[in-house]
Design a protein around this motif. Structure first.
Motif, PDB file in Angstrom:
ATOM      1  N   GLY A 169       0.804  -1.221   0.000  1.00 51.46           N
ATOM      2  CA  GLY A 169       0.000   0.000   0.000  1.00 51.46           C
ATOM      3  C   GLY A 169       0.829   1.260   0.000  1.00 51.46           C
ATOM      4  O   GLY A 169       0.542   2.215  -0.730  1.00 51.46           O
ATOM      5  N   VAL A 170       1.905   1.285   0.807  1.00 51.66           N
ATOM      6  CA  VAL A 170       2.745   2.479   0.891  1.00 51.66           C
ATOM      7  C   VAL A 170       3.488   2.712  -0.422  1.00 51.66           C
ATOM      8  O   VAL A 170       3.651   3.856  -0.866  1.00 51.66           O
ATOM      9  CB  VAL A 170       3.729   2.348   2.067  1.00 51.66           C
ATOM     10  CG1 VAL A 170       4.770   3.453   2.032  1.00 51.66           C
ATOM     11  CG2 VAL A 170       2.976   2.381   3.387  1.00 51.66           C
ATOM     12  N   ARG A 171       3.952   1.637  -1.073  1.00 52.62           N
ATOM     13  CA  ARG A 171       4.679   1.795  -2.344  1.00 52.62           C
ATOM     14  C   ARG A 171       3.784   2.449  -3.391  1.00 52.62           C
ATOM     15  O   ARG A 171       4.207   3.396  -4.081  1.00 52.62           O
ATOM     16  CB  ARG A 171       5.160   0.427  -2.840  1.00 52.62           C
ATOM     17  CG  ARG A 171       5.908   0.505  -4.174  1.00 52.62           C
ATOM     18  CD  ARG A 171       6.270  -0.860  -4.686  1.00 52.62           C
ATOM     19  NE  ARG A 171       7.263  -1.508  -3.847  1.00 52.62           N
ATOM     20  CZ  ARG A 171       7.013  -2.517  -3.022  1.00 52.62           C
ATOM     21  NH1 ARG A 171       5.773  -2.999  -2.927  1.00 52.62           N
ATOM     22  NH2 ARG A 171       7.969  -3.049  -2.301  1.00 52.62           N
ATOM     23  N   LEU A 172       2.566   1.963  -3.540  1.00 53.39           N
ATOM     24  CA  LEU A 172       1.659   2.527  -4.535  1.00 53.39           C
ATOM     25  C   LEU A 172       1.284   3.963  -4.191  1.00 53.39           C
ATOM     26  O   LEU A 172       1.280   4.848  -5.054  1.00 53.39           O
ATOM     27  CB  LEU A 172       0.406   1.649  -4.639  1.00 53.39           C
ATOM     28  CG  LEU A 172      -0.628   2.038  -5.689  1.00 53.39           C
ATOM     29  CD1 LEU A 172      -0.014   2.038  -7.082  1.00 53.39           C
ATOM     30  CD2 LEU A 172      -1.823   1.089  -5.641  1.00 53.39           C
ATOM     31  N   THR A 173       0.988   4.210  -2.915  1.00 50.07           N
ATOM     32  CA  THR A 173       0.597   5.552  -2.493  1.00 50.07           C
ATOM     33  C   THR A 173       1.740   6.548  -2.660  1.00 50.07           C
ATOM     34  O   THR A 173       1.546   7.651  -3.186  1.00 50.07           O
ATOM     35  CB  THR A 173       0.142   5.526  -1.019  1.00 50.07           C
ATOM     36  OG1 THR A 173      -0.924   4.591  -0.870  1.00 50.07           O
ATOM     37  CG2 THR A 173      -0.329   6.900  -0.581  1.00 50.07           C
ATOM     38  N   ALA A 174       2.940   6.167  -2.224  1.00 54.04           N
ATOM     39  CA  ALA A 174       4.070   7.100  -2.250  1.00 54.04           C
ATOM     40  C   ALA A 174       4.464   7.460  -3.674  1.00 54.04           C
ATOM     41  O   ALA A 174       4.736   8.638  -3.970  1.00 54.04           O
ATOM     42  CB  ALA A 174       5.259   6.485  -1.505  1.00 54.04           C
ATOM     43  N   ASN A 175       4.509   6.490  -4.578  1.00 52.12           N
ATOM     44  CA  ASN A 175       4.918   6.777  -5.952  1.00 52.12           C
ATOM     45  C   ASN A 175       3.927   7.691  -6.660  1.00 52.12           C
ATOM     46  O   ASN A 175       4.328   8.640  -7.355  1.00 52.12           O
ATOM     47  CB  ASN A 175       5.073   5.471  -6.728  1.00 52.12           C
ATOM     48  CG  ASN A 175       6.377   4.765  -6.430  1.00 52.12           C
ATOM     49  OD1 ASN A 175       7.430   5.122  -6.946  1.00 52.12           O
ATOM     50  ND2 ASN A 175       6.316   3.767  -5.570  1.00 52.12           N
ATOM     51  N   LEU A 176       2.640   7.426  -6.493  1.00 50.53           N
ATOM     52  CA  LEU A 176       1.637   8.271  -7.158  1.00 50.53           C
ATOM     53  C   LEU A 176       1.567   9.649  -6.516  1.00 50.53           C
ATOM     54  O   LEU A 176       1.434  10.667  -7.215  1.00 50.53           O
ATOM     55  CB  LEU A 176       0.275   7.590  -7.097  1.00 50.53           C
ATOM     56  CG  LEU A 176       0.156   6.288  -7.897  1.00 50.53           C
ATOM     57  CD1 LEU A 176      -1.223   5.685  -7.747  1.00 50.53           C
ATOM     58  CD2 LEU A 176       0.465   6.523  -9.364  1.00 50.53           C
ATOM     59  N   THR A 177       1.663   9.707  -5.189  1.00 48.36           N
ATOM     60  CA  THR A 177       1.612  11.006  -4.508  1.00 48.36           C
ATOM     61  C   THR A 177       2.807  11.871  -4.897  1.00 48.36           C
ATOM     62  O   THR A 177       2.660  13.076  -5.163  1.00 48.36           O
ATOM     63  CB  THR A 177       1.579  10.803  -2.985  1.00 48.36           C
ATOM     64  OG1 THR A 177       0.449  10.004  -2.638  1.00 48.36           O
ATOM     65  CG2 THR A 177       1.484  12.137  -2.273  1.00 48.36           C
ATOM     66  N   ALA A 178       3.992  11.279  -4.932  1.00 47.25           N
ATOM     67  CA  ALA A 178       5.184  12.044  -5.297  1.00 47.25           C
ATOM     68  C   ALA A 178       5.098  12.566  -6.726  1.00 47.25           C
ATOM     69  O   ALA A 178       5.447  13.728  -7.000  1.00 47.25           O
ATOM     70  CB  ALA A 178       6.427  11.179  -5.127  1.00 47.25           C
ATOM     71  N   GLY A 179       4.617  11.727  -7.644  1.00 48.20           N
ATOM     72  CA  GLY A 179       4.492  12.175  -9.033  1.00 48.20           C
ATOM     73  C   GLY A 179       3.487  13.297  -9.199  1.00 48.20           C
ATOM     74  O   GLY A 179       3.749  14.292  -9.885  1.00 48.20           O
ATOM     75  N   HIS A 180       2.317  13.159  -8.558  1.00 52.54           N
ATOM     76  CA  HIS A 180       1.300  14.203  -8.658  1.00 52.54           C
ATOM     77  C   HIS A 180       1.780  15.508  -8.033  1.00 52.54           C
ATOM     78  O   HIS A 180       1.524  16.594  -8.571  1.00 52.54           O
ATOM     79  CB  HIS A 180       0.010  13.733  -7.966  1.00 52.54           C
ATOM     80  CG  HIS A 180      -0.760  12.726  -8.755  1.00 52.54           C
ATOM     81  ND1 HIS A 180      -0.189  11.593  -9.266  1.00 52.54           N
ATOM     82  CD2 HIS A 180      -2.064  12.680  -9.129  1.00 52.54           C
ATOM     83  CE1 HIS A 180      -1.097  10.882  -9.906  1.00 52.54           C
ATOM     84  NE2 HIS A 180      -2.240  11.528  -9.847  1.00 52.54           N
TER      85      HIS A 180
END
Length: 227
Positions: A158-169
Motif C-alpha cells: 500500500g505504501v509503495r503505490l501511495t508514495a509513488n503516485l503522490t510524489a508524481g502528482h
C-alpha cells in the motif's frame, strides 16, 4: 481553489456525493466487454491482446495451481491502471493516492495467500520463519524478524503505490505552478519548464502503469510462495 499543495489528495465531495466512490466505479464503465460477434473493433482487439499478453507474462513463473487466480489478478491490474491513468486528467481525483484504499486492496489479498499456504502446506509456510541451520541463540530473533517481514508485506504494497503516485502528482503540481509563474516573467525559462512538465507527465503515465503491474506482480509472488 486549492490552498495547499496537498489539498489535491483530499477526497472531494460534490453535493454530498463522495467523488472517490464515482472514481472507483469509473473503470467498470470505461472498460468495454467483447461483443458476441466474430469481428470486433480495433480498441477491443487491442485490449484483448494486452490482457492476454499480461496474463501470460504474469503467470509464467507461477505453477498451474495458481492459474485459477488469473481472472482476479488481471481484473485488479486493469482496475489499478484505469484509476491511476484517470487521476492524471485535469479536475479528477486519484483514489489510489489514499493509503486507506490501497491497504484495503492489499490486506485481504495478502491474507488470502497466507491462508491458502496455511491450509495447503502449513509446515513449509512456518518453515520460512526459521532458515535451516540457524544457530540456537539466534532462533528467537530470526523468528521475530521473519514474522515482522511477513506481516509488513501488505503495508509495503500500500505504501509503495501511495508514495509513488503522490510524489508524481505533487511534482507535477509544483512544476505546473512554476510554469504559470515564470511564463509572464521569463518566457524562455517558462517554455523550458513547460517542456519539462510534458516529459514529467509522460513519465507519470509510465509510473501509473508500472506501479499497477508491480502491485499485482508482488501479490502473485506471495501467492507462489504459499502454493
Amino acid at each position: 481553489m486549492a490552498v495547499g499543495f496537498f489539498d489535491q489528495f483530499m477526497s472531494p465531495v460534490f453535493h454530498g456525493i463522495p467523488l472517490m466512490a464515482i472514481a472507483i466505479l469509473a473503470p467498470w464503465a470505461l472498460i468495454l466487454s467483447p461483443p458476441p460477434k466474430w469481428l470486433t473493433n480495433r480498441f477491443i482487439t487491442l485490449k484483448s491482446s494486452f490482457i492476454n499478453q499480461f496474463t501470460k507474462q504474469l503467470f509464467l513463473p507461477i505453477s498451474l495451481a495458481g492459474h485459477k487466480w488469473a481472472l482476479l489478478f488481471t481484473s485488479l491490474m486493469l482496475f489499478l491502471i484505469t484509476l491511476n491513468m484517470l487521476g492524471l486528467l485535469p479536475y479528477t481525483f486519484t483514489p489510489t493516492t489514499q493509503l486507506s484504499m490501497n491497504l484495503g486492496l492489499a490486506l485481504p489479498l495478502w491474507l488470502m495467500t497466507v491462508t491458502i499456504g496455511m491450509r495447503n502446506q502449513p509446515t513449509v509456510v512456518l518453515g520460512h520463519l526459521l532458515p535451516e541451520g540457524t544457530p540456537t541463540p539466534l532462533i528467537p530473533v530470526l523468528i521475530i524478524i521473519e514474522t515482522i517481514s511477513l506481516l509488513i508485506r501488505p503495508l509495503a504494497l500500500g505504501v509503495r503505490l501511495t508514495a509513488n503516485l503522490t510524489a508524481g502528482h505533487l511534482l507535477i503540481q509544483l512544476i505546473a505552478t512554476a510554469t504559470l509563474v515564470l511564463t509572464p516573467l521569463m518566457p524562455l525559462v517558462g517554455a523550458l519548464t513547460a517542456g519539462l512538465l510534458l516529459l514529467l507527465s509522460l513519465l507519470e503515465i509510465a509510473v501509473a502503469m508500472i506501479q499497477a503491474y508491480v502491485f499485482v506482480l508482488l501479490l502473485s509472488l506471495y501467492l507462489e510462495e504459499n502454493l
